[in-house]
Design an enzyme around this catalytic site. Structure first.
Site, PDB file in Angstrom:
ATOM      1  N   GLU A 312      84.799  20.416  47.533  1.00  0.00           N
ATOM      2  CA  GLU A 312      83.723  20.692  46.573  1.00  0.00           C
ATOM      3  C   GLU A 312      83.499  22.193  46.397  1.00  0.00           C
ATOM      4  OE1 GLU A 312      80.461  18.268  48.076  1.00  0.00           O
ATOM      5  OE2 GLU A 312      81.233  16.552  46.981  1.00  0.00           O
ATOM      6  N   ASP A 386      81.328   8.454  50.077  1.00  0.00           N
ATOM      7  CA  ASP A 386      80.270   9.432  50.317  1.00  0.00           C
ATOM      8  C   ASP A 386      78.917   8.787  50.644  1.00  0.00           C
ATOM      9  OD1 ASP A 386      78.901  11.744  50.521  1.00  0.00           O
ATOM     10  OD2 ASP A 386      79.113  12.375  48.449  1.00  0.00           O
ATOM     11  N   GLU A 414      70.028  10.313  50.855  1.00  0.00           N
ATOM     12  CA  GLU A 414      70.482  10.816  49.555  1.00  0.00           C
ATOM     13  C   GLU A 414      70.767   9.679  48.574  1.00  0.00           C
ATOM     14  OE1 GLU A 414      74.024  13.223  49.796  1.00  0.00           O
ATOM     15  OE2 GLU A 414      74.157  13.433  47.624  1.00  0.00           O
TER      16      GLU A 414
HETATM   17  C1  BDP Z   1      77.513  14.847  49.184  1.00  0.00           C
HETATM   18  C2  BDP Z   1      76.295  15.613  48.779  1.00  0.00           C
HETATM   19  C3  BDP Z   1      76.521  17.095  48.771  1.00  0.00           C
HETATM   20  C4  BDP Z   1      77.150  17.527  50.078  1.00  0.00           C
HETATM   21  C5  BDP Z   1      78.413  16.750  50.322  1.00  0.00           C
HETATM   22  C6  BDP Z   1      79.034  17.032  51.687  1.00  0.00           C
HETATM   23  O1  BDP Z   1      75.890  15.180  47.498  1.00  0.00           O
HETATM   24  O2  BDP Z   1      75.277  17.706  48.548  1.00  0.00           O
HETATM   25  O3  BDP Z   1      77.410  18.887  50.080  1.00  0.00           O
HETATM   26  O4  BDP Z   1      78.118  15.381  50.321  1.00  0.00           O
HETATM   27  O5  BDP Z   1      78.935  16.173  52.540  1.00  0.00           O
HETATM   28  O6  BDP Z   1      77.083  13.566  49.528  1.00  0.00           O
HETATM   29  O7  BDP Z   1      79.607  18.078  51.882  1.00  0.00           O
END
Ligand code: BDP
Length: 721
Positions: A312, A386, A414
């Protein structure tokens, strides 16, 4: 005049002060450590059995244990035991280690100590020096602290301490919270206020709340905390922040908690001015070596780094043409001489590759098995996408036998209703931990992979993304405390029962009230399934709102990358719904061991909870119940909402049993949860109906608004981003 104003204002001032005091007392601030008076008959027997305390302290840690026992006894049964230095004829609680109690170390009861390791404890009813006594024993003062909390828990539950025989040691070495806390005090995916870490006033001001935080964690066995977000700011590695982190480490140390930091892989460039962060570049190696040595000067028992790399948008070794193993080993080698570890996250997926996202971590990491140095632990999320309301376990568990793997759960909700929905996650955690990977034949549960009993990995670990913040009750929703609690208890013993843990939490939090537990335990145990049903039933996933992830968004499409949209995951069309991950589709299923594949492969036999995770099926697919897939989907959505309705009724029945402030808060939050559950249901059912073209089954009711209404809803300033 002034005096008159003051005297007029005095009652108001007093009321305000009292009000504030009362609201903190009633707010849930004290978590599960609120030592409410027990029933009279229990108090009478505890007063006799625990009349004297023989507890020679040796350091800050066992001194905390002693004070905690004294506070608990005072709160629970209104007696502070007499502190003695010789065992009484009866009624003595003996607490210590073989070295703090040398005169007794030869007594039979001490023979158990050998099995306890450095953190374990035992609680026994025993004869010591010929006298009946109760004993809390351990090898170390840290074990004593854990034993003290376990003993207090027994008392909070009203246990019969006339016959106790408990030996307990953690199955996992490193039990950590991961804070996604930014240096500006915002918390990524945090729903309970701002970060607890007041960076601006650290290191000079040490908020007493840091101590309360450490105490809460110690009471459930958590022994490490990663202070900052995995989307890391390199500044945390500068002297100004290291000094602040060191102040926190000082507060946490006596509670047995080590501090860790999330490290930004490109820090050598950002802080050190190097032209690159290539893990094989000698200058980069030297930079990390010196940086790590500097950190240990501030924090002599620093735990190590957590790293999110090439994921990401975060920088990582692949920016320099190197592998995740090269990157992890670079940091591991720098930490090694000091005893630190690297937790290297496997939450990676390509920036460009259109391959099923569920497969990418496995594809990336399995070829690296055996290449990680021995102080690297690969940190794997519970499921392959996730932290969704339900995912199958991650196929990496069991697939890297020559590497050390650890679990990452998300405690903050989340994808499970933020801090507004009552969703007990003990069942979610436990479902994953108990799942059988078959990596070593049957009984190769995920728990056994991560506790090292299958692979013999020397470093074992488990992490939970924290749900704490500055909210007066720490977690926003009063019941979200149970998720922090359950995480800690399962980290200590991944095989523990989620129901027993919820039972403990209820009794310790609300008092040992049988009827209350009888009503609320089933409610907690059903709550996660309810959320799955009103959000993403039958294996659906990733249907949430764009970016902020609040509310339903099954229509999300057309974003910069397909695998950030909902349509990519549900694939609803006129011919059906679901993600085909069998051999005819993405073949993600092939990443599991054959027995697991066999479990999910055939849509007729696949457990319905995972049906649309693995299969794309026509709307009229026949479910085992005889319903069509469409009917079953609708029914689940409606069942989810109905369960929340029942949860509201159950909670109403507790009026007068829990304090008014918490009662009202939970009641109001459940009402919001109900509205939001209805919105999820109606939006999703209407959205999918466009494709199924089938009516909502009779008797279920009909959404109040057309689909467009839900699609147009906009939410501003949603927390957590
Ligand atoms: C996702 C979240 C994000 C996190 C990412 C992670 O939306 O904010 O940075 O995981 O785990 O679920 O790095």
């Amino acid at each position: 005049m002034k005096i008159r104003i003051i005297s007029h204002c005095l009652p108001l001032l007093c009321a305000l002060i009292l009000g504030i005091g009362q609201s903190r007392g009633q707010s849930g601030y004290h978590l599960w450590l609120d030592y409410k008076p027990l029933r009279d008959e229990l108090s009478v027997s505890y007063k006799t059995q625990l009349a004297a305390l023989l507890f020679p302290t040796t350091d800050g840690t066992d001194s905390i244990a002693k004070q905690e026992l004294l506070d608990a006894f005072n709160g629970l049964f209104g007696q502070v035991p007499e502190q003695v230095d010789a065992i009484r004829q009866q009624g003595t609680l003996v607490v210590g280690t073989p070295s703090s109690l040398p005169a007794m170390a030869q007594e039979t009861v001490f023979s158990h100590v050998a099995q306890m390791g450095p953190e374990g404890y035992g609680i026994y009813t025993a004869t010591i020096q010929g006298k009946p006594a109760t004993a809390i024993l351990a090898n170390t003062s840290k074990g004593v602290l854990y034993g003290a909390y376990a003993f207090i828990r027994l008392l909070q539950r009203g246990a019969d301490i006339a016959k106790v025989d408990i030996t307990s040691r953690p199955k996992v070495n490193l039990r950590l919270l991961n804070h996604w806390d930014n240096l500006d005090r915002t918390v990524e995916r945090g729903y309970a206020g701002f970060s607890l870490w007041d960076w601006h006033r650290l290191p000079g001001y040490r908020d007493p709340r840091y101590t309360d935080y450490a105490r809460a964690n110690a009471s459930i066995g958590i022994n490490g905390t990663v202070l900052n977000n995995v989307n890391a700011n390199a500044l945390v590695l500068t002297p100004a922040y290291l000094e602040k982190a060191a102040a926190l480490a000082d507060v946490f140390r006596p509670y047995g908690i080590k501090v860790y930091l999330s490290a930004r892989f490109s820090a050598p460039m950002e802080l050190g001015g190097l032209p690159n962060a290539d893990p094989l570049d000698p200058n980069v190696k030297q930079w990390w070596k010196e940086k790590v040595a500097e950190i240990y000067r501030y924090i002599p028992d620093f735990g190590g780094f957590l790293v999110k790399a090439n994921s990401e948008g975060q920088p990582g070794p692949q920016n320099h043409g190197r592998s995740h193993a090269d990157g992890a080993n670079l940091l591991a080698d720098a930490l090694k001489p000091h005893g630190g570890v690297v937790m290297w996250r496997a939450f990676v997926y390509e920036d460009t590759e259109p391959e099923d996202r569920a497969k990418q971590a496995y594809n990336e990491f399995v070829p690296l098995d055996g290449l990680f140095h021995d102080n690297v632990i690969v940190q794997v999320k519970n499921g392959p996408i996730d932290f969704q309301p339900r995912e199958p376990f991650h196929p990496l568990f069991g697939a890297m036998p020559k590497s050390q793997l650890m679990m990452e759960f998300q405690i903050t909700q989340e994808y499970l209703g933020f801090a507004t929905h009552l969703v007990y996650l003990g069942t979610l955690f436990s479902e994953t931990l108990r799942a059988d990977t078959y990596c070593n034949g049957p009984n190769s549960s995920v728990a056994r992979v991560i506790d090292g009993s299958l692979t013999g990995q020397p470093v074992t670990a488990i992490a939970g993304v924290a749900n704490t913040g500055t909210a007066i009750n720490w977690t926003g929703h009063p019941f979200a405390q149970a998720n922090w609690y359950a995480f800690g208890r399962l980290a200590w013993d991944p095989d523990a029962d989620a129901g027993d843990i919820a039972d403990d939490w209820l009794r310790c939090t609300f008092g040992n009230d049988g009827p209350l537990v009888h009503a609320l335990l089933p409610m907690m145990m059903q709550s996660r399934e309810a959320a799955v049903n009103y959000m993403t039933p039958l294996g659906l996933h990733h249907l949430m709102g764009w970016d902020h992830h609040y509310g339903p968004g099954p229509w999300i499409s057309g974003k910069p990358r397909a695998d950030w949209t909902s349509v990519y995951y549900h694939k609803a069309s006129k011919d059906g719904i679901g993600f085909d991950r069998t051999a005819s589709g993405s073949d993600a299923l092939s990443q599991y061991f054959p027995e697991v594949r066999a479990l999910f492969e055939n849509p007729q036999e696949c457990p319905e909870e995972y049906l649309l995770w693995f299969h794309h099926l026509p709307w009229d697919f026949q479910m085992r119940s005889g319903e069509t897939l469409w009917e079953a989907l609708c029914r689940r959505y409606y069942d989810g909402v109905a369960t929340v309705g029942r949860m509201q009724a159950t909670w109403e029945g507790q009026k007068g049993r829990v304090n008014e402030a918490v009662f009202n808060e939970v009641r109001d939050l459940l009402a919001i949860q109900y509205q939001e559950a209805v919105r999820w249901r109606d939006a999703c059912v209407l959205y999918f109906q466009q494709f199924s073209g089938m009516p909502i089954p009779d008797g279920l009711g009909h959404p109040e608004h057309p689909l467009e209404y839900y699609e147009k809803m906009e939410f501003h300033f949603v927390p957590g981003i």
